[in-house]
Design a protein around this motif. Structure first.
Motif, PDB file in Angstrom:
ATOM      1  N   ASN A  92      33.872  41.840  40.631  1.00  0.00           N
ATOM      2  CA  ASN A  92      34.625  42.984  41.124  1.00  0.00           C
ATOM      3  C   ASN A  92      35.973  43.032  40.412  1.00  0.00           C
ATOM      4  O   ASN A  92      36.248  42.216  39.521  1.00  0.00           O
ATOM      5  CB  ASN A  92      34.760  42.951  42.652  1.00  0.00           C
ATOM      6  CG  ASN A  92      35.613  41.804  43.165  1.00  0.00           C
ATOM      7  OD1 ASN A  92      36.268  41.083  42.401  1.00  0.00           O
ATOM      8  ND2 ASN A  92      35.622  41.632  44.464  1.00  0.00           N
ATOM      9  N   GLN A  93      36.828  43.972  40.784  1.00  0.00           N
ATOM     10  CA  GLN A  93      38.108  44.119  40.078  1.00  0.00           C
ATOM     11  C   GLN A  93      39.025  42.917  40.283  1.00  0.00           C
ATOM     12  O   GLN A  93      39.946  42.711  39.515  1.00  0.00           O
ATOM     13  CB  GLN A  93      38.810  45.401  40.513  1.00  0.00           C
ATOM     14  CG  GLN A  93      38.131  46.629  39.964  1.00  0.00           C
ATOM     15  CD  GLN A  93      38.914  47.891  40.246  1.00  0.00           C
ATOM     16  OE1 GLN A  93      39.745  47.944  41.134  1.00  0.00           O
ATOM     17  NE2 GLN A  93      38.633  48.925  39.476  1.00  0.00           N
ATOM     18  N   SER A  94      38.744  42.119  41.299  1.00  0.00           N
ATOM     19  CA  SER A  94      39.519  40.893  41.521  1.00  0.00           C
ATOM     20  C   SER A  94      38.944  39.719  40.739  1.00  0.00           C
ATOM     21  O   SER A  94      39.454  38.604  40.823  1.00  0.00           O
ATOM     22  CB  SER A  94      39.535  40.550  43.011  1.00  0.00           C
ATOM     23  OG  SER A  94      40.107  41.601  43.746  1.00  0.00           O
ATOM     24  N   GLY A  95      37.841  39.963  40.022  1.00  0.00           N
ATOM     25  CA  GLY A  95      37.217  38.927  39.212  1.00  0.00           C
ATOM     26  C   GLY A  95      36.236  38.045  39.975  1.00  0.00           C
ATOM     27  O   GLY A  95      35.752  37.049  39.444  1.00  0.00           O
ATOM     28  N   LYS A  96      35.901  38.414  41.197  1.00  0.00           N
ATOM     29  CA  LYS A  96      35.007  37.594  42.014  1.00  0.00           C
ATOM     30  C   LYS A  96      33.543  37.984  41.823  1.00  0.00           C
ATOM     31  O   LYS A  96      33.210  39.158  41.697  1.00  0.00           O
ATOM     32  CB  LYS A  96      35.346  37.738  43.494  1.00  0.00           C
ATOM     33  CG  LYS A  96      36.682  37.155  43.869  1.00  0.00           C
ATOM     34  CD  LYS A  96      36.908  37.306  45.357  1.00  0.00           C
ATOM     35  CE  LYS A  96      38.258  36.739  45.760  1.00  0.00           C
ATOM     36  NZ  LYS A  96      38.492  36.919  47.195  1.00  0.00           N
ATOM     37  N   THR A  97      32.691  36.956  41.839  1.00  0.00           N
ATOM     38  CA  THR A  97      31.239  37.156  41.812  1.00  0.00           C
ATOM     39  C   THR A  97      30.693  36.908  43.220  1.00  0.00           C
ATOM     40  O   THR A  97      31.423  36.442  44.112  1.00  0.00           O
ATOM     41  CB  THR A  97      30.567  36.162  40.849  1.00  0.00           C
ATOM     42  OG1 THR A  97      30.769  34.831  41.348  1.00  0.00           O
ATOM     43  CG2 THR A  97      31.101  36.297  39.430  1.00  0.00           C
ATOM     44  N   ALA A  98      29.420  37.161  43.390  1.00  0.00           N
ATOM     45  CA  ALA A  98      28.776  36.874  44.681  1.00  0.00           C
ATOM     46  C   ALA A  98      28.918  35.392  45.022  1.00  0.00           C
ATOM     47  O   ALA A  98      29.167  35.029  46.177  1.00  0.00           O
ATOM     48  CB  ALA A  98      27.308  37.291  44.628  1.00  0.00           C
TER      49      ALA A  98
END
Length: 159
Positions: free
Chosen positions: A123-129
């Motif tokens: 996501n835009q925060s750089g987080k993956t599932a």
């Protein structure tokens, strides 16, 4: 929308009826969420997840960022002062796989992966599932997602 309300509730028959009336399953609401996003409401069920995916729900669709959601709400003149933290959290920057990971729902994660969900999307925060699973201390979910992401990376490298 009525589709999202049915997806959020436990009304599987209502959800089937609405889907049969040719409602677009990937339509976004004013928060940037789809019916698939709403399956993680009060009454999550694998049956709702299966039904929506079988009807064409996009498993890799990332909901709007907070900035995009704010722009949509401002354009529509929606008062956001009464939004709860829950609404803000679930309506921004998540794929269905990220939501399943947040809750540690290994069966949902496995199903979404089988349906083509990409565990490497950030996501835009750089987080993956996987990051969402780790944050919530869902070790089994995190391990499954790590394995899937490693496999996806290996397949990509082989191409």
């Amino acid at each position: 929308t009525v589709l999202m309300t049915a997806a959020h509730s436990g009304d599987l028959d209502g959800l089937r009826l609405i889907l049969a009336s040719c409602v677009g399953v990937n339509v976004k609401d004013r928060y940037g969420a789809t019916a698939l996003t709403y399956t993680w409401g009060w009454k999550f069920s694998m049956k709702k997840l299966h039904l929506l995916v079988e009807q064409g729900a996009e498993v890799n669709l990332l909901t709007c960022s907070m900035n995009e959601s704010d722009q949509i709400r401002n354009k529509l003149g929606v008062d956001t002062s009464n939004l709860t933290d829950w609404e803000l959290y679930f309506h921004t920057e998540k794929t269905p796989l990220m939501l399943a990971a947040h809750y540690g729902q290994v069966d949902a994660i496995q199903y979404l992966l089988e349906q083509g969900a990409d565990p490497t999307i950030r996501n835009q925060s750089g987080k993956t599932a996987e990051d969402f699973a780790i944050e919530e201390k869902h070790t089994e979910a995190a391990a499954l997602l790590r394995k899937a992401a490693t496999s996806a990376a290996s397949e990509f490298a082989a191409e």
